[in-house]
Design a protein around this motif. Sequence first.
Motif, PDB file in Angstrom:
ATOM      1  N   TYR A  70      13.912  14.406  30.000  1.00  0.00           N
ATOM      2  CA  TYR A  70      15.002  13.725  30.693  1.00  0.00           C
ATOM      3  C   TYR A  70      16.272  14.548  30.515  1.00  0.00           C
ATOM      4  O   TYR A  70      16.586  15.008  29.415  1.00  0.00           O
ATOM      5  N   ILE A  71      16.991  14.742  31.624  1.00  0.00           N
ATOM      6  CA  ILE A  71      18.294  15.401  31.609  1.00  0.00           C
ATOM      7  C   ILE A  71      19.302  14.401  32.175  1.00  0.00           C
ATOM      8  O   ILE A  71      19.078  13.833  33.242  1.00  0.00           O
ATOM      9  N   GLY A  72      20.389  14.179  31.473  1.00  0.00           N
ATOM     10  CA  GLY A  72      21.378  13.208  31.937  1.00  0.00           C
ATOM     11  C   GLY A  72      22.784  13.747  31.854  1.00  0.00           C
ATOM     12  O   GLY A  72      23.089  14.658  31.078  1.00  0.00           O
ATOM     13  N   GLY A  73      23.656  13.184  32.684  1.00  0.00           N
ATOM     14  CA  GLY A  73      25.064  13.549  32.675  1.00  0.00           C
ATOM     15  C   GLY A  73      25.915  12.373  33.094  1.00  0.00           C
ATOM     16  O   GLY A  73      25.440  11.233  33.153  1.00  0.00           O
ATOM     17  N   GLN A  74      27.167  12.638  33.378  1.00  0.00           N
ATOM     18  CA  GLN A  74      28.072  11.571  33.778  1.00  0.00           C
ATOM     19  C   GLN A  74      27.610  10.935  35.095  1.00  0.00           C
ATOM     20  O   GLN A  74      27.672   9.722  35.258  1.00  0.00           O
ATOM     21  N   GLN A  75      27.162  11.754  36.047  1.00  0.00           N
ATOM     22  CA  GLN A  75      26.746  11.237  37.347  1.00  0.00           C
ATOM     23  C   GLN A  75      25.397  11.789  37.779  1.00  0.00           C
ATOM     24  O   GLN A  75      25.101  11.867  38.972  1.00  0.00           O
ATOM     25  N   PHE A  76      24.582  12.173  36.835  1.00  0.00           N
ATOM     26  CA  PHE A  76      23.304  12.809  37.159  1.00  0.00           C
ATOM     27  C   PHE A  76      22.255  12.428  36.124  1.00  0.00           C
ATOM     28  O   PHE A  76      22.489  12.539  34.915  1.00  0.00           O
ATOM     29  N   GLN A  77      21.109  11.956  36.579  1.00  0.00           N
ATOM     30  CA  GLN A  77      19.985  11.638  35.703  1.00  0.00           C
ATOM     31  C   GLN A  77      18.710  12.151  36.351  1.00  0.00           C
ATOM     32  O   GLN A  77      18.523  12.016  37.562  1.00  0.00           O
ATOM     33  N   LYS A  78      17.848  12.746  35.533  1.00  0.00           N
ATOM     34  CA  LYS A  78      16.611  13.305  36.066  1.00  0.00           C
ATOM     35  C   LYS A  78      15.509  13.244  35.020  1.00  0.00           C
ATOM     36  O   LYS A  78      15.656  13.767  33.916  1.00  0.00           O
ATOM     37  N   SER A  79      14.402  12.582  35.362  1.00  0.00           N
ATOM     38  CA  SER A  79      13.184  12.615  34.563  1.00  0.00           C
ATOM     39  C   SER A  79      12.185  13.491  35.303  1.00  0.00           C
ATOM     40  O   SER A  79      11.939  13.289  36.491  1.00  0.00           O
ATOM     41  N   THR A  80      11.615  14.448  34.615  1.00  0.00           N
ATOM     42  CA  THR A  80      10.773  15.410  35.320  1.00  0.00           C
ATOM     43  C   THR A  80       9.654  15.944  34.437  1.00  0.00           C
ATOM     44  O   THR A  80       9.798  16.060  33.211  1.00  0.00           O
ATOM     45  N   SER A  81       8.557  16.289  35.077  1.00  0.00           N
ATOM     46  CA  SER A  81       7.474  16.983  34.400  1.00  0.00           C
ATOM     47  C   SER A  81       7.902  18.421  34.112  1.00  0.00           C
ATOM     48  O   SER A  81       8.707  19.003  34.852  1.00  0.00           O
ATOM     49  N   ILE A  82       7.364  18.991  33.036  1.00  0.00           N
ATOM     50  CA  ILE A  82       7.656  20.396  32.732  1.00  0.00           C
ATOM     51  C   ILE A  82       6.394  21.251  32.854  1.00  0.00           C
ATOM     52  O   ILE A  82       6.351  22.374  32.364  1.00  0.00           O
ATOM     53  N   ALA A  83       5.358  20.711  33.505  1.00  0.00           N
ATOM     54  CA  ALA A  83       4.113  21.465  33.707  1.00  0.00           C
ATOM     55  C   ALA A  83       4.421  22.820  34.351  1.00  0.00           C
ATOM     56  O   ALA A  83       5.291  22.909  35.214  1.00  0.00           O
TER      57      ALA A  83
END
Length: 380
Positions: A70-83
Amino acid sequence: MSHYDYIILGAGAAGLLLADALGKDEHFVSKSILILDRDDKSQNDRTWCFWERGKGEFDELIHKTWDKIYIGGQQFQKSTSIAPYTYKMLRGIDFYNHFLPKVKAYPNITWVQKEVQHIEERENEVLVTTSSQRYTGQTVFSSLYDPSIHLKQRKFPVLQQHFIGWQIKTKRSVFKPEEATFMDFSVPQKGNTRFMYVLPFSSNEALVEYTLFSEELLEKKEYEEALKTYIHKKYNDTPYVIQETEFGSIPMTCYPFHLHNTDGVFHIGIAGGWAKPSTGYTFYNTSRQVPKLVEHLKAGKPLSKFRKKSRFQFYDMLLLDILYENNHLGHDIFESMFKRRKASLILKFLENETNLWEELQIVMAPKPMPFIKALFKRIF
Protein backbone atom coordinates in the motif's frame (compact mmCIF):
# COMPACT_ATOMS: atom_id res chain seq x y z
CA MET A 1 49.17 -12.20 20.77
CA SER A 2 47.24 -14.45 18.37
CA HIS A 3 47.58 -14.12 14.59
CA TYR A 4 44.92 -14.92 11.98
CA ASP A 5 44.72 -14.88 8.22
CA TYR A 6 41.37 -13.08 8.32
CA ILE A 7 39.72 -11.08 11.08
CA ILE A 8 36.05 -10.10 10.75
CA LEU A 9 34.96 -7.18 12.91
CA GLY A 10 31.24 -7.27 13.67
CA ALA A 11 28.83 -10.20 13.46
CA GLY A 12 25.87 -8.53 11.79
CA ALA A 13 24.52 -9.54 8.40
CA ALA A 14 27.71 -8.72 6.47
CA GLY A 15 30.06 -10.29 9.02
CA LEU A 16 28.16 -13.53 9.47
CA LEU A 17 27.41 -14.01 5.77
CA LEU A 18 31.08 -13.48 4.96
CA ALA A 19 32.21 -15.84 7.73
CA ASP A 20 29.80 -18.53 6.52
CA ALA A 21 30.90 -18.09 2.90
CA LEU A 22 34.56 -18.47 3.88
CA GLY A 23 33.89 -21.31 6.31
CA LYS A 24 32.08 -23.54 3.83
CA ASP A 25 34.45 -22.94 0.90
CA GLU A 26 37.25 -25.52 0.65
CA HIS A 27 39.52 -22.85 -0.82
CA PHE A 28 39.81 -21.26 2.64
CA VAL A 29 39.98 -24.44 4.74
CA SER A 30 43.62 -23.74 5.66
CA LYS A 31 42.91 -20.11 6.57
CA SER A 32 42.48 -19.11 10.21
CA ILE A 33 39.54 -16.77 10.77
CA LEU A 34 38.59 -14.71 13.82
CA ILE A 35 35.24 -13.00 14.41
CA LEU A 36 35.03 -10.21 16.99
CA ASP A 37 31.74 -8.74 18.23
CA ARG A 38 30.81 -7.08 21.51
CA ASP A 39 27.36 -8.73 21.65
CA ASP A 40 26.33 -12.36 22.01
CA LYS A 41 23.60 -11.92 19.36
CA SER A 42 20.88 -13.32 21.61
CA GLN A 43 18.49 -10.37 21.15
CA ASN A 44 16.11 -9.53 18.31
CA ASP A 45 17.88 -6.22 17.74
CA ARG A 46 16.84 -5.52 14.14
CA THR A 47 14.58 -6.39 11.23
CA TRP A 48 15.68 -6.74 7.62
CA CYS A 49 13.27 -6.49 4.71
CA PHE A 50 13.83 -6.97 0.99
CA TRP A 51 12.01 -8.04 -2.15
CA GLU A 52 12.96 -10.74 -4.62
CA ARG A 53 11.53 -12.92 -7.37
CA GLY A 54 10.42 -16.41 -6.38
CA LYS A 55 12.34 -18.55 -3.92
CA GLY A 56 15.49 -17.26 -2.23
CA GLU A 57 18.33 -18.58 -0.09
CA PHE A 58 16.85 -17.14 3.14
CA ASP A 59 13.30 -18.43 2.69
CA GLU A 60 13.53 -20.91 5.58
CA LEU A 61 14.32 -17.99 7.92
CA ILE A 62 11.66 -15.57 6.67
CA HIS A 63 9.20 -14.43 9.35
CA LYS A 64 6.50 -13.08 7.01
CA THR A 65 5.94 -12.29 3.34
CA TRP A 66 3.59 -9.99 1.44
CA ASP A 67 2.51 -10.02 -2.19
CA LYS A 68 0.77 -6.63 -2.04
CA ILE A 69 1.84 -3.20 -0.84
CA TYR A 70 0.00 0.00 0.00
CA ILE A 71 1.22 3.49 -0.92
CA GLY A 72 -0.60 6.46 0.58
CA GLY A 73 -0.40 10.23 0.58
CA GLN A 74 -2.44 13.32 1.30
CA GLN A 75 -4.63 12.80 -1.79
CA PHE A 76 -3.44 9.47 -3.16
CA GLN A 77 -3.95 5.87 -2.06
CA LYS A 78 -2.96 2.74 -3.93
CA SER A 79 -3.04 -0.97 -3.05
CA THR A 80 -1.20 -3.02 -5.62
CA SER A 81 0.37 -6.37 -6.35
CA ILE A 82 4.16 -6.40 -6.66
CA ALA A 83 4.32 -9.59 -8.77
CA PRO A 84 6.69 -11.11 -9.75
CA TYR A 85 8.28 -9.88 -6.51
CA THR A 86 7.53 -10.89 -2.94
CA TYR A 87 8.29 -8.59 -0.01
CA LYS A 88 10.06 -10.56 2.72
CA MET A 89 10.82 -9.86 6.37
CA LEU A 90 13.71 -11.46 8.26
CA ARG A 91 14.10 -10.99 12.01
CA GLY A 92 17.59 -10.51 13.42
CA ILE A 93 17.17 -13.21 16.06
CA ASP A 94 16.19 -15.84 13.46
CA PHE A 95 19.20 -14.90 11.34
CA TYR A 96 21.58 -15.14 14.33
CA ASN A 97 20.10 -18.43 15.57
CA HIS A 98 20.69 -19.94 12.13
CA PHE A 99 24.11 -18.57 11.23
CA LEU A 100 25.89 -18.37 14.60
CA PRO A 101 25.93 -22.15 15.23
CA LYS A 102 27.00 -22.76 11.62
CA VAL A 103 29.87 -20.29 11.81
CA LYS A 104 31.06 -21.45 15.24
CA ALA A 105 31.11 -25.06 14.01
CA TYR A 106 33.69 -24.41 11.29
CA PRO A 107 37.04 -25.73 12.67
CA ASN A 108 39.06 -22.83 11.26
CA ILE A 109 36.82 -20.07 12.69
CA THR A 110 37.19 -18.62 16.19
CA TRP A 111 34.43 -16.55 17.81
CA VAL A 112 35.39 -14.01 20.50
CA GLN A 113 32.91 -11.72 22.24
CA LYS A 114 34.91 -8.54 22.77
CA GLU A 115 34.55 -4.92 21.80
CA VAL A 116 37.06 -3.57 19.29
CA GLN A 117 38.76 -0.38 20.45
CA HIS A 118 41.39 0.31 17.81
CA ILE A 119 42.61 -0.85 14.40
CA GLU A 120 46.16 -0.13 13.24
CA GLU A 121 47.38 -1.09 9.80
CA ARG A 122 51.08 -1.99 9.81
CA GLU A 123 53.44 -2.85 6.98
CA ASN A 124 52.58 -6.56 6.71
CA GLU A 125 49.68 -7.03 9.13
CA VAL A 126 46.81 -5.30 10.90
CA LEU A 127 46.73 -4.90 14.68
CA VAL A 128 43.29 -5.11 16.32
CA THR A 129 43.01 -4.04 19.94
CA THR A 130 40.06 -5.03 22.12
CA SER A 131 39.21 -4.19 25.72
CA SER A 132 41.42 -6.99 27.04
CA GLN A 133 43.52 -8.44 24.23
CA ARG A 134 45.29 -7.71 20.95
CA TYR A 135 45.18 -9.70 17.73
CA THR A 136 46.98 -9.46 14.40
CA GLY A 137 45.55 -10.35 11.04
CA GLN A 138 46.78 -10.52 7.48
CA THR A 139 43.47 -9.06 6.32
CA VAL A 140 40.70 -7.37 8.32
CA PHE A 141 37.08 -7.10 7.18
CA SER A 142 35.46 -4.36 9.19
CA SER A 143 31.76 -3.57 9.53
CA LEU A 144 32.47 -0.93 12.18
CA TYR A 145 30.75 2.18 10.87
CA ASP A 146 32.34 5.59 11.57
CA PRO A 147 29.97 8.41 10.51
CA SER A 148 32.64 11.10 10.96
CA ILE A 149 34.30 9.84 7.75
CA HIS A 150 31.62 11.28 5.48
CA LEU A 151 30.09 13.94 7.73
CA LYS A 152 33.18 16.15 7.52
CA GLN A 153 32.95 16.49 3.73
CA ARG A 154 30.47 18.48 1.60
CA LYS A 155 30.86 17.05 -1.90
CA PHE A 156 28.42 14.20 -1.28
CA PRO A 157 25.24 15.04 0.66
CA VAL A 158 24.44 12.85 3.65
CA LEU A 159 20.91 12.16 4.84
CA GLN A 160 19.73 9.63 7.39
CA GLN A 161 16.93 7.11 7.14
CA HIS A 162 15.93 7.09 10.79
CA PHE A 163 12.98 5.46 12.52
CA ILE A 164 11.39 4.11 15.65
CA GLY A 165 9.18 1.07 15.29
CA TRP A 166 6.68 -0.53 17.61
CA GLN A 167 5.52 -4.12 17.28
CA ILE A 168 1.97 -3.86 18.59
CA LYS A 169 -0.92 -6.18 19.34
CA THR A 170 -4.41 -4.71 19.08
CA LYS A 171 -7.61 -5.87 20.77
CA ARG A 172 -9.51 -5.75 17.49
CA SER A 173 -8.70 -7.00 13.99
CA VAL A 174 -7.52 -3.87 12.18
CA PHE A 175 -4.69 -4.95 9.86
CA LYS A 176 -4.65 -6.57 6.42
CA PRO A 177 -2.18 -9.47 6.84
CA GLU A 178 -1.69 -9.85 3.08
CA GLU A 179 -0.68 -6.19 2.49
CA ALA A 180 2.37 -4.27 3.71
CA THR A 181 2.21 -0.49 3.97
CA PHE A 182 5.34 0.44 2.05
CA MET A 183 5.04 4.23 2.42
CA ASP A 184 2.17 6.20 3.92
CA PHE A 185 2.88 9.92 3.48
CA SER A 186 -0.43 11.00 5.03
CA VAL A 187 1.42 12.06 8.19
CA PRO A 188 2.50 15.73 8.56
CA GLN A 189 5.73 16.24 6.61
CA LYS A 190 7.01 19.27 8.60
CA GLY A 191 9.46 20.20 5.86
CA ASN A 192 10.94 16.69 5.64
CA THR A 193 10.25 13.38 3.94
CA ARG A 194 8.22 11.47 6.55
CA PHE A 195 6.10 8.36 6.25
CA MET A 196 4.66 5.40 8.11
CA TYR A 197 5.73 1.84 7.35
CA VAL A 198 3.47 -1.00 8.54
CA LEU A 199 4.22 -4.72 8.36
CA PRO A 200 1.19 -6.74 9.55
CA PHE A 201 1.83 -10.28 10.84
CA SER A 202 -1.84 -11.02 11.47
CA SER A 203 -5.12 -9.11 11.67
CA ASN A 204 -4.16 -7.77 15.10
CA GLU A 205 -0.34 -7.77 15.16
CA ALA A 206 2.01 -5.52 13.19
CA LEU A 207 5.26 -3.62 13.18
CA VAL A 208 4.49 0.10 12.80
CA GLU A 209 7.44 2.40 12.07
CA TYR A 210 7.68 6.17 11.83
CA THR A 211 10.41 6.80 9.24
CA LEU A 212 12.16 9.93 7.99
CA PHE A 213 14.62 10.72 5.22
CA SER A 214 16.31 13.84 6.61
CA GLU A 215 19.62 15.26 7.78
CA GLU A 216 18.93 15.41 11.51
CA LEU A 217 17.47 12.89 13.94
CA LEU A 218 14.52 13.75 16.21
CA GLU A 219 14.04 13.57 19.93
CA LYS A 220 12.69 10.18 20.95
CA LYS A 221 9.42 11.71 22.13
CA GLU A 222 8.62 13.09 18.66
CA TYR A 223 8.82 9.66 17.03
CA GLU A 224 6.64 8.20 19.76
CA GLU A 225 4.00 10.94 19.54
CA ALA A 226 3.80 10.46 15.76
CA LEU A 227 3.28 6.71 16.24
CA LYS A 228 0.55 7.26 18.83
CA THR A 229 -1.27 9.76 16.62
CA TYR A 230 -1.09 7.56 13.53
CA ILE A 231 -2.31 4.42 15.30
CA HIS A 232 -5.13 6.41 16.90
CA LYS A 233 -6.35 7.89 13.60
CA LYS A 234 -5.64 5.02 11.25
CA TYR A 235 -7.06 2.24 13.41
CA ASN A 236 -9.97 4.07 15.07
CA ASP A 237 -8.39 4.35 18.49
CA THR A 238 -8.27 0.60 19.00
CA PRO A 239 -6.53 -0.39 22.28
CA TYR A 240 -3.08 -1.93 21.82
CA VAL A 241 0.01 -3.06 23.69
CA ILE A 242 3.61 -2.56 22.58
CA GLN A 243 5.42 -5.91 22.44
CA GLU A 244 8.80 -4.82 21.06
CA THR A 245 10.50 -1.59 20.01
CA GLU A 246 13.32 -0.85 17.61
CA PHE A 247 15.33 2.18 16.57
CA GLY A 248 17.56 2.60 13.57
CA SER A 249 19.49 5.19 11.59
CA ILE A 250 20.99 4.29 8.21
CA PRO A 251 23.18 6.70 6.21
CA MET A 252 21.85 7.69 2.79
CA THR A 253 24.80 8.92 0.77
CA CYS A 254 26.80 8.27 -2.39
CA TYR A 255 30.03 9.02 -0.54
CA PRO A 256 32.79 6.73 -1.95
CA PHE A 257 33.41 4.52 1.08
CA HIS A 258 35.66 2.32 -1.05
CA LEU A 259 38.38 5.00 -0.94
CA HIS A 260 39.07 3.91 2.65
CA ASN A 261 39.71 0.28 1.66
CA THR A 262 43.27 -1.00 1.47
CA ASP A 263 44.68 -4.43 0.79
CA GLY A 264 44.85 -4.92 4.57
CA VAL A 265 41.57 -3.39 5.79
CA PHE A 266 38.38 -3.81 3.79
CA HIS A 267 35.04 -2.35 4.91
CA ILE A 268 31.81 -4.33 4.57
CA GLY A 269 28.11 -3.69 5.14
CA ILE A 270 27.03 -0.13 5.83
CA ALA A 271 30.65 0.74 6.62
CA GLY A 272 31.57 -0.31 3.09
CA GLY A 273 28.81 1.68 1.43
CA TRP A 274 26.68 -1.41 0.78
CA ALA A 275 23.44 0.34 1.76
CA LYS A 276 21.32 1.48 -1.20
CA PRO A 277 21.88 5.28 -1.05
CA SER A 278 18.36 6.28 -2.10
CA THR A 279 16.43 3.87 0.13
CA GLY A 280 18.71 2.61 2.90
CA TYR A 281 18.00 -1.06 2.10
CA THR A 282 21.16 -3.00 2.90
CA PHE A 283 20.55 -6.69 3.57
CA TYR A 284 19.80 -7.96 0.07
CA ASN A 285 22.66 -6.02 -1.49
CA THR A 286 24.98 -7.40 1.19
CA SER A 287 23.89 -10.95 0.35
CA ARG A 288 24.82 -10.27 -3.29
CA GLN A 289 28.13 -8.55 -2.51
CA VAL A 290 29.54 -11.28 -0.27
CA PRO A 291 29.81 -14.01 -2.98
CA LYS A 292 31.48 -11.50 -5.32
CA LEU A 293 33.96 -10.58 -2.58
CA VAL A 294 34.75 -14.24 -1.94
CA GLU A 295 35.40 -14.87 -5.64
CA HIS A 296 37.63 -11.78 -5.69
CA LEU A 297 39.65 -13.25 -2.82
CA LYS A 298 39.92 -16.65 -4.50
CA ALA A 299 41.24 -14.99 -7.64
CA GLY A 300 44.03 -13.40 -5.62
CA LYS A 301 43.09 -9.87 -6.65
CA PRO A 302 43.95 -6.87 -4.44
CA LEU A 303 41.07 -5.99 -2.11
CA SER A 304 41.56 -2.30 -2.82
CA LYS A 305 40.42 -3.01 -6.39
CA PHE A 306 37.09 -4.56 -5.37
CA ARG A 307 34.57 -2.09 -6.77
CA LYS A 308 32.17 -1.91 -9.66
CA LYS A 309 30.75 1.37 -10.94
CA SER A 310 27.08 1.57 -11.85
CA ARG A 311 24.85 4.16 -13.48
CA PHE A 312 22.39 3.57 -10.63
CA GLN A 313 24.79 5.37 -8.32
CA PHE A 314 24.23 8.47 -10.43
CA TYR A 315 20.44 8.13 -10.13
CA ASP A 316 20.83 7.77 -6.37
CA MET A 317 23.04 10.82 -6.27
CA LEU A 318 20.53 13.00 -8.11
CA LEU A 319 17.71 12.01 -5.75
CA LEU A 320 19.86 12.66 -2.68
CA ASP A 321 20.93 16.04 -4.10
CA ILE A 322 17.24 16.96 -4.43
CA LEU A 323 16.27 15.74 -0.97
CA TYR A 324 19.27 17.41 0.63
CA GLU A 325 18.39 20.82 -0.84
CA ASN A 326 14.58 20.41 -0.74
CA ASN A 327 13.78 17.67 1.76
CA HIS A 328 10.05 18.34 1.55
CA LEU A 329 9.89 17.10 -2.06
CA GLY A 330 10.36 13.46 -1.10
CA HIS A 331 6.70 12.59 -0.67
CA ASP A 332 5.80 14.20 -4.02
CA ILE A 333 8.56 12.30 -5.86
CA PHE A 334 7.71 8.89 -4.43
CA GLU A 335 3.94 9.39 -4.70
CA SER A 336 4.30 10.41 -8.37
CA MET A 337 6.39 7.35 -9.14
CA PHE A 338 3.90 4.91 -7.60
CA LYS A 339 0.90 6.76 -9.04
CA ARG A 340 2.16 6.67 -12.63
CA ARG A 341 4.24 3.50 -12.79
CA LYS A 342 3.77 -0.14 -11.80
CA ALA A 343 5.10 -0.99 -8.35
CA SER A 344 7.00 -3.97 -9.76
CA LEU A 345 8.88 -1.68 -12.16
CA ILE A 346 9.82 0.70 -9.35
CA LEU A 347 11.09 -2.19 -7.22
CA LYS A 348 13.05 -3.48 -10.19
CA PHE A 349 14.62 -0.03 -10.57
CA LEU A 350 15.45 0.20 -6.87
CA GLU A 351 17.20 -3.17 -7.13
CA ASN A 352 19.40 -1.82 -9.99
CA GLU A 353 17.95 -4.34 -12.46
CA THR A 354 16.21 -2.13 -15.05
CA ASN A 355 17.34 -1.28 -18.58
CA LEU A 356 17.77 2.27 -19.89
CA TRP A 357 14.25 2.46 -21.37
CA GLU A 358 12.69 1.39 -18.07
CA GLU A 359 14.87 3.87 -16.20
CA LEU A 360 13.70 6.68 -18.44
CA GLN A 361 10.10 5.79 -17.58
CA ILE A 362 10.91 5.95 -13.87
CA VAL A 363 12.82 9.23 -14.05
CA MET A 364 10.04 10.88 -16.06
CA ALA A 365 7.30 9.89 -13.61
CA PRO A 366 7.84 12.77 -11.12
CA LYS A 367 8.04 16.43 -12.13
CA PRO A 368 11.31 16.61 -14.09
CA MET A 369 12.52 20.11 -13.11
CA PRO A 370 14.09 19.16 -9.74
CA PHE A 371 16.04 16.38 -11.45
CA ILE A 372 17.15 18.67 -14.29
CA LYS A 373 18.39 21.26 -11.79
CA ALA A 374 20.19 18.59 -9.76
CA LEU A 375 21.77 17.21 -12.94
CA PHE A 376 23.16 20.58 -14.02
CA LYS A 377 24.37 21.38 -10.51
CA ARG A 378 26.12 18.01 -10.23
CA ILE A 379 27.75 18.40 -13.69
CA PHE A 380 28.91 21.98 -13.27
